[in-house]
Design a protein around this motif. Structure first.
Motif, PDB file in Angstrom:
ATOM      1  N   TYR A  90       8.816 -29.365  23.421  1.00 15.62           N
ATOM      2  CA  TYR A  90       8.326 -29.488  22.050  1.00 15.62           C
ATOM      3  C   TYR A  90       9.384 -29.013  21.070  1.00 15.62           C
ATOM      4  O   TYR A  90      10.194 -28.150  21.395  1.00 15.62           O
ATOM      5  CB  TYR A  90       7.067 -28.641  21.839  1.00 15.62           C
ATOM      6  N   HIS A 106       0.806 -29.962  12.378  1.00 18.44           N
ATOM      7  CA  HIS A 106       1.544 -30.209  13.629  1.00 18.44           C
ATOM      8  C   HIS A 106       1.475 -28.970  14.514  1.00 18.44           C
ATOM      9  O   HIS A 106       2.417 -28.189  14.626  1.00 18.44           O
ATOM     10  CB  HIS A 106       2.990 -30.597  13.326  1.00 18.44           C
ATOM     11  N   GLN A 107       0.331 -28.810  15.140  1.00 20.94           N
ATOM     12  CA  GLN A 107       0.053 -27.556  15.830  1.00 20.94           C
ATOM     13  C   GLN A 107       0.954 -27.300  17.036  1.00 20.94           C
ATOM     14  O   GLN A 107       1.440 -26.186  17.222  1.00 20.94           O
ATOM     15  CB  GLN A 107      -1.407 -27.544  16.281  1.00 20.94           C
ATOM     16  N   LYS A 108       1.145 -28.328  17.874  1.00 17.56           N
ATOM     17  CA  LYS A 108       1.873 -28.084  19.131  1.00 17.56           C
ATOM     18  C   LYS A 108       3.268 -27.511  18.903  1.00 17.56           C
ATOM     19  O   LYS A 108       3.626 -26.500  19.507  1.00 17.56           O
ATOM     20  CB  LYS A 108       1.929 -29.357  19.975  1.00 17.56           C
ATOM     21  N   ASN A 123       4.554 -23.711  19.719  1.00 13.77           N
ATOM     22  CA  ASN A 123       5.758 -23.539  20.536  1.00 13.77           C
ATOM     23  C   ASN A 123       6.738 -22.560  19.879  1.00 13.77           C
ATOM     24  O   ASN A 123       7.350 -21.735  20.539  1.00 13.77           O
ATOM     25  CB  ASN A 123       6.437 -24.902  20.744  1.00 13.77           C
ATOM     26  N   GLU A 150       0.226 -18.887  19.045  1.00 13.79           N
ATOM     27  CA  GLU A 150      -1.097 -19.350  18.602  1.00 13.79           C
ATOM     28  C   GLU A 150      -1.417 -18.880  17.174  1.00 13.79           C
ATOM     29  O   GLU A 150      -2.215 -19.482  16.465  1.00 13.79           O
ATOM     30  CB  GLU A 150      -2.187 -18.822  19.551  1.00 13.79           C
TER      31      GLU A 150
END
Lengths: 351, 351
Positions: free
Chosen positions: B248, B323-325, B329, B333
């Protein structure tokens, strides 16, 4: 311009072996080729519910055309075979690739030793290395001894690339300490020989440089066989195989082939024996090699090339100097004037 | 454990474009997708004797589900289509992959945005990048804007990997100076963001480290667009694409996506604009980026995020933070407590 072949799909990391069962489920008939020393290997226990034939292979000597042709008679009788899996060191993986090629291409393996001689795509092939360094898992060849022609040559072809590889570092845990060093050094030699050669490609250089960095991490650490380092060894082997698939080795591999031909010395340890006489040609890498060896107290067989008869030295010379492509890569077209009989004998006496 | 997908066959180096004609000869019906700005491109002149349909595509805005669905109506009418070739930057390559996927998978592209949603293998696909850096040539996705759902998401699938790629550095010679910097920096950001992230894999790390080394060679040299450096740029892009395909990005790409969504800023220049505010998060790479930029007098648009209305800043924030992922990364969290609205607005004001 060059064409680079990659393994399309790689399962990487601890426990990735668990993927094998579902891979086999994709095919009607599977064949597993496994080193006979691994016949009780954990990898087979997980396959109880899968459909496959099993052939255990003898890798005490390097795989030959005769041996593969004999196995092929048996394999060609398996009806509707779709997938061949190789589990083991470089020899087992190469045998698996050769048998998959021969299932769809008629006649002896000898017909396909060379470059791009296979006419038909091979079966689906899966490689599962249990020794890191050979690079057989990512190469586009399967090397076989041809005793009639007295040479060692691969079926170099896009069809000799595995379609899928499983790099499970758990499979490396039980490798004896010295063997781990010898086999990882195989990748080290692939990479440093090509980086010191005349024939270069940006792809090979990139993979080789990265593999050397990983190998340096491994043997500079306090525990070369830690979990993290076993993963690095798997990756270095894979990258080294990809690198050498698109390039040539140098002086070490030809002299090592001499030792293997004359004394039957296994490939990976033969390379290490030769490296002890290579300070003149590869000073930087010689020092690295010696530092890895000494830091970790690895031992090598000594004296096997001392006090031989003139005839034996001549045999060593002849079975080394015949490897023209790598020697041209290392020394140029003029290599025979550099590696004279006297010079080669002196090198062997240093080992 | 991770599964890495590679392009099986890569033709690399100057003049490798000459391979295209014989590739097309392997198939009954071919389709070439080419950026409309390249319609008079030399690559097409060599194909006079080949059998293919041609669609030129508009890449002035990022490819969308609507656009691909519309093209797909036309493509699905080509009878017995077997091979799709994409020629151009990342958008053209992604459109080609999407159309090949949709030929064998029914319905709208939107059905397949996500992970492993394609049920059927795509057609044979060939990618020919003309901009180095996007990594579309080696990735396992094709990214499309979904205007209904207001998101940008790829068809992440093993079927979105090209079967064959031609990396001909001759195709890069006419790239304008600043664009060359922006696009190669796309690979730089892919690699440095993943190497600074929490989710890591040995394969991605290895490819990313090697790509960064190549990029450093390019922009530390006196002529970043020399023949040797154009080859390095091609390779860095390919390795960067392989690296990010299995990992990611971090903070830069989400904020860059904000700029693209709100102002339509092209992806590669948007990344560079964002990097100017990233010293706090990526100090080492910020300094490298600035040194590359200054050494070679590259220029960037300035001030596009200054003096906006509160509503516009809110839009920028929202279209970044979604764009959480990648943000998990990079920051964990808890990323929303770190990248608060105020913080993000301040970052945009620094650009």
């Amino acid at each position: 311009m060059s064409t680079i072949y990659h393994v399309p799909k790689v399962h990487f990391g601890k426990n990735s072996l668990s993927e094998l069962s579902s891979i086999l489920d994709n095919f009607k008939n599977n064949l597993i080729i496994i080193d006979k020393n691994l016949i009780n290997h954990a990898s087979l226990n997980i396959l109880k519910n899968n459909n496959f034939s099993l052939i255990s292979v003898d890798t005490s000597t390097e795989p030959s055309v005769d041996y593969v042709d004999e196995l092929s008679l048996q394999v060609r009788n398996i009806i509707n075979l779709e997938c061949v899996v190789g589990i083991g060191g470089g020899s087992s993986l190469d045998i698996a690739k050769a048998l998959a090629n021969l299932y769809t291409n008629p006649g002896s393996a000898a017909l396909y030793q060379g470059w791009d001689l296979l006419n038909n795509p091979s079966l689906y092939t899966v490689g599962i290395p249990t020794l890191p360094g050979t690079g057989a898992e990512s190469s586009k060849t399967c090397v076989l001894l041809n005793k009639v022609k007295n040479l060692k040559l691969g079926m170099n072809s896009q069809y000799s690339v595995f379609k899928e590889v499983i790099c499970d570092s758990n499979l490396l845990k039980s490798i004896p300490k010295n063997l781990f060093f010898y086999t990882v050094m195989d990748a080290f030699f692939h990479c440093m020989e090509l980086l010191n050669g005349f024939f270069r490609s940006p792809f090979s250089d990139a993979y080789a440089q990265q593999a050397l960095k990983l190998i340096d991490d491994i043997f500079s650490s306090d525990d070369p066989m830690s979990d993290v380092n076993l993963e690095k060894a798997m990756l270095a082997s894979f990258l080294g195989g990809s690198a050498i698939a698109n390039s040539y080795v140098g002086i070490i591999h030809p002299l090592s082939a001499g030792l293997s031909t004359v004394f039957g010395t296994p490939h990976s340890v033969a390379n290490c024996i030769v490296m002890q006489a290579m300070e003149e040609y590869y000073p930087k890498e010689y020092n690295l090699f010696m530092s890895y060896k000494e830091k970790n107290n690895y031992t090598l067989p000594t004296g096997i090339t001392k006090n031989l008869s003139n005839e034996e030295y001549l045999k060593l010379y002849q079975s080394s100097i015949c490897h023209q492509k790598p020697l041209i890569n290392a020394l140029g077209e003029d290599f025979e004037n550099i590696l004279t009989l006297d010079k080669v004998v002196n090198l062997f006496k240093m080992m």
